[in-house]
Write a protein that holds these residues in place. Structure first.
Motif, PDB file in Angstrom:
ATOM      1  N   TYR A  43      53.708  44.744  36.935  1.00 21.28           N
ATOM      2  CA  TYR A  43      52.637  45.270  36.092  1.00 21.28           C
ATOM      3  C   TYR A  43      52.737  44.617  34.714  1.00 21.28           C
ATOM      4  N   THR A  57      39.238  40.754  37.787  1.00 17.69           N
ATOM      5  CA  THR A  57      40.221  41.110  38.807  1.00 17.69           C
ATOM      6  C   THR A  57      39.542  41.188  40.171  1.00 17.69           C
ATOM      7  N   SER A  59      39.768  43.549  42.490  1.00 21.44           N
ATOM      8  CA  SER A  59      39.264  44.881  42.839  1.00 21.44           C
ATOM      9  C   SER A  59      38.220  45.404  41.872  1.00 21.44           C
ATOM     10  N   PHE A  74      47.819  44.424  37.708  1.00 21.59           N
ATOM     11  CA  PHE A  74      48.564  45.046  38.797  1.00 21.59           C
ATOM     12  C   PHE A  74      49.299  43.998  39.627  1.00 21.59           C
ATOM     13  N   GLU A  77      47.794  41.544  42.782  1.00 17.50           N
ATOM     14  CA  GLU A  77      46.345  41.632  42.585  1.00 17.50           C
ATOM     15  C   GLU A  77      45.869  40.397  41.824  1.00 17.50           C
ATOM     16  N   HIS A  79      43.950  38.018  39.424  1.00 17.91           N
ATOM     17  CA  HIS A  79      43.251  38.278  38.166  1.00 17.91           C
ATOM     18  C   HIS A  79      43.207  37.004  37.332  1.00 17.91           C
ATOM     19  N   SER A 111      44.131  52.579  37.817  1.00 20.07           N
ATOM     20  CA  SER A 111      43.671  52.100  39.118  1.00 20.07           C
ATOM     21  C   SER A 111      43.228  50.650  39.011  1.00 20.07           C
ATOM     22  N   LYS A 112      43.304  49.941  40.130  1.00 17.94           N
ATOM     23  CA  LYS A 112      42.873  48.547  40.163  1.00 17.94           C
ATOM     24  C   LYS A 112      41.374  48.421  39.891  1.00 17.94           C
ATOM     25  N   PRO A 115      40.821  49.043  35.334  1.00 19.91           N
ATOM     26  CA  PRO A 115      42.066  48.655  34.664  1.00 19.91           C
ATOM     27  C   PRO A 115      41.989  48.584  33.139  1.00 19.91           C
TER      28      PRO A 115
END
Length: 279
Positions: A43, A57, A59, A74, A77, A79, A111-112, A115
């Motif tokens: 993170y 990102t 998500s 995240f 994930e 990005h 949360s993704k 963010p």
């Protein structure tokens, strides 16, 4: 059970307008191409205190980023993020990972899909990032545990501010908060209150009036108190010679620093340091 966090990186960088991003100063092992993006195994919290840019990102999609925002990167994930080339930005960051962190972050409403947290230019958050940088550089005994607690408080604070922020946030209050945070960032540099007022988007007379109404002291007095508090921290938590503390905080001479310190605390820097057994 509290998560076992490991702090992997922390820092600050000012990206000037017209500067390619990332710069060569970007942390080793974290360099990436904004066009291709990247995936981390940890993170990261990134706090923008000046300027603007873009976060994208997998998500969440694309988010415009402005000063006063913290975004969460995240692990695992994809990005990418970067400042506006014509504006630049100033960014603090801290990275962490560990057993139980995923569930803990979810409990803190991260949360993704969402963010980005709007916290404004908050002096306490700036102070937490600066404290984390200082601790990481000095590596005192149990420094990882100290950073662990600091990150827990930082995440809870940013979530709380974002969830409880006033919809009709007063523009003058925002500008005074920005001025306070700016003084924190420039604590070791020559500072003109006229320049602070200008960067806050206010004329000096109005700035001084609003500052006194909100903070109950003049801007110069507030800045001097910040410097004395920083000096107290250096005197109690490091063995830096007193004359170096004076020069590091941009006092014109060690004698002037000692006089200001004694007027504020009732003790000379030598007497104050001796109370903590530091020679």
């Amino acid at each position: 059970m509290a998560p076992d966090r490991n702090i992997s990186s922390v820092g600050f960088e000012k990206i000037l307008a017209g500067t390619p991003y990332p710069t060569s100063n970007h942390s080793s092992g974290y360099y990436f191409s904004p066009d291709k993006g990247r995936v981390l195994k940890e993170y990261q919290l990134v706090y923008i205190t000046e300027g603007e840019g873009v976060l994208e990102t997998k998500s969440g999609g694309v988010f415009p980023i402005r000063q006063g925002m913290i975004f969460v990167l995240f692990p695992n994930e994809w990005h990418t993020y970067y400042p506006n080339y014509d504006v630049g930005w100033s960014q603090y960051w801290i990275g962490f990972c560990g057993v139980g962190v995923d569930r803990w972050m979810e409990n803190e409403y991260c949360s993704k899909e969402s963010p980005v947290f709007k916290v404004g230019i908050n002096g306490e958050i700036v102070s937490l990032f600066r404290k984390a940088i200082h601790i990481a550089n000095e590596e005192p005994s149990l420094f990882q545990q100290v950073l662990n607690g600091l990150v827990a408080y930082l995440v809870a604070l940013m979530c709380s501010i974002d969830k409880n922020r006033c919809v009709d946030n007063d523009d003058f209050s925002t500008k005074i908060n920005y001025a306070c945070a700016l003084m924190q960032e420039l604590i070791d540099q020559p500072v003109s209150m006229h320049e602070i007022a200008r960067k806050s988007g206010l004329g000096y007379s109005l700035f001084r009036k609003l500052f006194k109404e909100r903070m109950h002291c003049a801007p110069v007095q507030y800045y001097q108190e910040l410097k004395i508090r920083k000096a107290m921290d250096l005197l109690t938590n490091t063995a830096i010679p007193i004359k170096e503390v004076a020069y590091q905080l941009d006092y014109e001479s060690p004698a002037y620093f000692s006089a200001r310190f004694k007027k504020q605390t009732g003790k000379s820097p030598v007497e104050y340091r001796e109370e903590f057994g530091i020679k």
